[in-house]
Write an enzyme that holds these catalytic residues in place. Structure first.
Site, mmCIF file in Angstrom:
data_model
loop_
_atom_site.group_PDB
_atom_site.id
_atom_site.type_symbol
_atom_site.label_atom_id
_atom_site.label_comp_id
_atom_site.label_asym_id
_atom_site.label_seq_id
_atom_site.Cartn_x
_atom_site.Cartn_y
_atom_site.Cartn_z
ATOM 1 N N HIS A 1 -42.221 92.804 -8.028
ATOM 2 C CA HIS A 1 -41.870 91.430 -7.643
ATOM 3 C C HIS A 1 -40.364 91.420 -7.367
ATOM 4 C CE1 HIS A 1 -45.332 90.607 -10.375
ATOM 5 N NE2 HIS A 1 -45.541 89.522 -9.663
ATOM 6 N N ASP B 1 -38.354 91.282 -10.501
ATOM 7 C CA ASP B 1 -38.458 92.396 -11.460
ATOM 8 C C ASP B 1 -37.292 93.333 -11.182
ATOM 9 O OD1 ASP B 1 -41.090 91.541 -11.971
ATOM 10 O OD2 ASP B 1 -41.960 93.038 -10.616
ATOM 11 N N GLU C 1 -54.494 87.449 -4.032
ATOM 12 C CA GLU C 1 -55.062 88.018 -5.268
ATOM 13 C C GLU C 1 -55.801 86.929 -6.039
ATOM 14 O OE1 GLU C 1 -52.411 90.581 -7.519
ATOM 15 O OE2 GLU C 1 -53.384 89.968 -9.378
ATOM 16 N N HIS D 1 -59.163 89.730 -13.628
ATOM 17 C CA HIS D 1 -59.357 88.423 -12.995
ATOM 18 C C HIS D 1 -60.840 88.219 -12.666
ATOM 19 C CE1 HIS D 1 -54.911 88.381 -11.367
ATOM 20 N NE2 HIS D 1 -54.980 88.506 -12.673
ATOM 21 N N ASP E 1 -56.044 95.739 -8.206
ATOM 22 C CA ASP E 1 -55.212 95.802 -9.405
ATOM 23 C C ASP E 1 -56.123 96.338 -10.504
ATOM 24 O OD1 ASP E 1 -53.036 94.896 -8.098
ATOM 25 O OD2 ASP E 1 -52.672 93.154 -9.369
ATOM 26 N N ASP F 1 -54.824 92.487 -19.368
ATOM 27 C CA ASP F 1 -54.213 93.532 -18.523
ATOM 28 C C ASP F 1 -54.204 94.910 -19.173
ATOM 29 O OD1 ASP F 1 -53.581 91.918 -16.295
ATOM 30 O OD2 ASP F 1 -51.725 91.224 -17.227
ATOM 31 N N ASP G 1 -51.926 97.229 -12.676
ATOM 32 C CA ASP G 1 -51.331 95.972 -13.157
ATOM 33 C C ASP G 1 -51.688 95.897 -14.653
ATOM 34 O OD1 ASP G 1 -50.222 93.530 -13.484
ATOM 35 O OD2 ASP G 1 -51.439 92.482 -12.000
HETATM 36 C C1 XUL Z 1 -51.074 87.944 -12.714
HETATM 37 C C2 XUL Z 1 -51.082 89.108 -11.836
HETATM 38 C C3 XUL Z 1 -49.824 89.388 -11.119
HETATM 39 C C4 XUL Z 1 -50.015 89.774 -9.692
HETATM 40 C C5 XUL Z 1 -48.729 89.898 -8.913
HETATM 41 O O1 XUL Z 1 -52.239 87.781 -13.421
HETATM 42 O O2 XUL Z 1 -52.051 89.812 -11.735
HETATM 43 O O3 XUL Z 1 -49.110 90.364 -11.820
HETATM 44 O O4 XUL Z 1 -50.678 90.987 -9.607
HETATM 45 O O5 XUL Z 1 -47.995 88.728 -8.902
HETATM 46 CO CO CO Z 2 -52.470 91.472 -10.588
#
Ligand code: XUL
Ligand code: CO
Length: 441
Positions: free
Chosen positions: A101, A104, A232, A271, A296, A309, A339
């Site tokens: 990002h 970051d 996403e 997700h 991800d 995560d 991720d």
């Molecule tokens: C949040 C997420 C983020 C995106 C990038 O849940 O997955 O880290 O991948 O903004």
């Molecule tokens: Co993500």
């Protein structure tokens, strides 16, 4: 060097190795079908969870050893130290890509002009690190969710000045991603959603989001960025409801707003399960809708209903995901991006290596399983057989528009049609998958 505990790059030593800091399955140059493992998997590590997160949770402060996050440090000097550690890690791990990002990488500064100058300067450093290590950029993105101005959303904010701010930030992040040769640009919905309908004009917010995405498309073409634009999906967290709930919702939204040829999806495992789907469901839905982009790669916890995560460790889950990716033709611009974050107690520097080495081996094994199943056609044959009737006379006539409800009524009554119920063979097929996994050992 920050990771002195890992003096040598991680090497492939094969399944017999007991060395926890070696790959047992990921052999980058091993050819599987028409590509090497590295080309199939296109793996990437992320900047944020690994280098920009201190190991805090809602009840406690950071536990990790990340000296550059000390607020007393000079921000640019700390950012450079963080970048050196990140590229030392990517290089020693042997992961071919990374993702970041904007903030970051760069200190956000007091205003956008400052943040922009910081990002430009650090992107120049990143380019040098990339050239030195050979690590490429899988994707860049903008953080449109941490700053308090985005509490009520970025593009979907009730205040157009916040929309403008988000647009400015995305322009800058896209420019930097383009300059660094990024293969994709990602937009996760962040805080695009609502907490309560009592204060929300849902239709207006969705129109704002569509406008924003059209601006992103225009900018992509204006600067000649050839990577893919990826949305996403995520159903909730941080907001109660997020507009990019799941892949099917995103596909419908894209079609409604004429964006279906410009965006694909970046599907995240955790997700998917938060949305009540299997990971493979999201991938299959995206492939079917022609919008599969990238992954991800992470997982949640069966008993925790939030986005934990965690590093992917299930070969069974990832084999099915990889199977559907391969069936759809494999990755093009996308890849498997970790991720993923360490558990808060995994505070040794070397834990970052253990976590990624295990996850990379999980994906390598999954690739072998998925490729073998596809090559042997074991599932394809069963599926083809199951739908065989649709290639016959009746199926073709129905699809060809030759029937009405009335003509089908007559057909069933006059022909005394009594279709037999047949086995779906689910447990048998689960056994097939298990046997392919066993064969690896
Ligand atoms: C949040 C997420 C983020 C995106 C990038 O849940 O997955 O880290 O991948 O903004
Ligand atoms: Co993500």
């Amino acid at each position: 060097m920050f990771f002195d505990d890992v003096p040598e790059p991680i090497a492939y030593e094969g399944p017999e190795s007991d060395n926890p800091l070696a790959f047992r399955w990921y052999d980058a140059d091993r050819v599987v079908g028409d590509r090497t493992m590295a080309e199939h998997l296109r793996m990437a590590a992320c900047y944020w969870h690994s280098f920009n997160w201190p190991g805090s949770d809602v009840f406690g402060v950071g536990t990790f050893d990340r000296p550059w996050l000390d607020p007393g440090r000079d921000p640019m000097e700390a950012a450079r130290e963080k970048m050196a550690a990140a590229f030392e890690f990517f290089g020693k791990l042997g992961v071919p890509h990374y993702a970041f990002h904007d903030y970051d990488m760069a200190p956000e500064g007091a205003n956008l002009a400052e943040g922009s100058a910081n990002l430009d300067a650090l992107a120049e450093d990143a380019a040098a690190h990339m050239a030195e290590t050979g690590v490429d950029l899988l994707w860049g993105t903008a953080n449109l969710f941490s700053h308090p101005r985005y509490a009520a959303g970025a593009a979907t904010n009730p205040d157009p000045e916040v929309f403008a701010h988000a647009a400015a930030q995305v322009k800058q992040a896209m420019d930097v991603t383009h300059r660094l040769g990024g293969a994709n640009y990602v937009l996760w919905g962040g805080r695009e959603g609502y907490e309560t309908m009592l204060n929300t004009d849902l239709g207006r917010e969705l129109d704002q989001m569509a406008r924003f995405l059209h601006l992103v498309v225009e900018h992509k073409h204006a600067i000649g960025f050839e990577g893919a634009l990826l949305l996403e999906p995520k159903p909730q967290e941080p907001t109660k409801h997020q507009y990019d709930h799941d892949t099917a919702t995103v596909a419908g939204f894209l079609h409604r707003h004429g964006l279906q040829d410009e965006f694909k999806v970046n599907i995240e495992g955790n997700h998917a399960t938060l949305a009540g789907h299997d990971f493979v469901h999201e991938v299959a839905t995206a492939v079917e809708a022609g919008i599969f982009g990238s992954i991800d790669a992470n997982t949640g916890d069966d008993r925790l209903g939030w986005d934990t995560d965690q590093f992917p460790g299930s070969v069974e889950t990832m084999s099915l995901v990889t199977y559907h990716i391969l069936k759809g033709g494999g990755f093009t611009t996308g890849g498997y991006m970790f991720d993923t974050k360490l558990r808060r107690q995994s505070l040794a520097r070397v834990d970052l290596f253990h976590a990624h080495v295990g996850a990379m081996d999980t994906l390598a094994k999954s690739l072998l399983v998925a490729h073998a199943m596809l090559d042997d056609g074991v599932l394809e044959e069963v599926v083809a057989d199951r739908y065989a009737g649709w290639s016959g006379q009746l199926g073709s006539a129905i699809h060809g528009g030759e029937h009405t409800l009335a003509s089908l009524h007559d057909l069933v009554v006059d022909g005394d049609l009594r279709p037999a119920a047949v086995s779906g063979r689910q447990e048998e097929l689960e056994g097939v998958v298990h046997r392919y996994i066993e064969r690896l050992a």
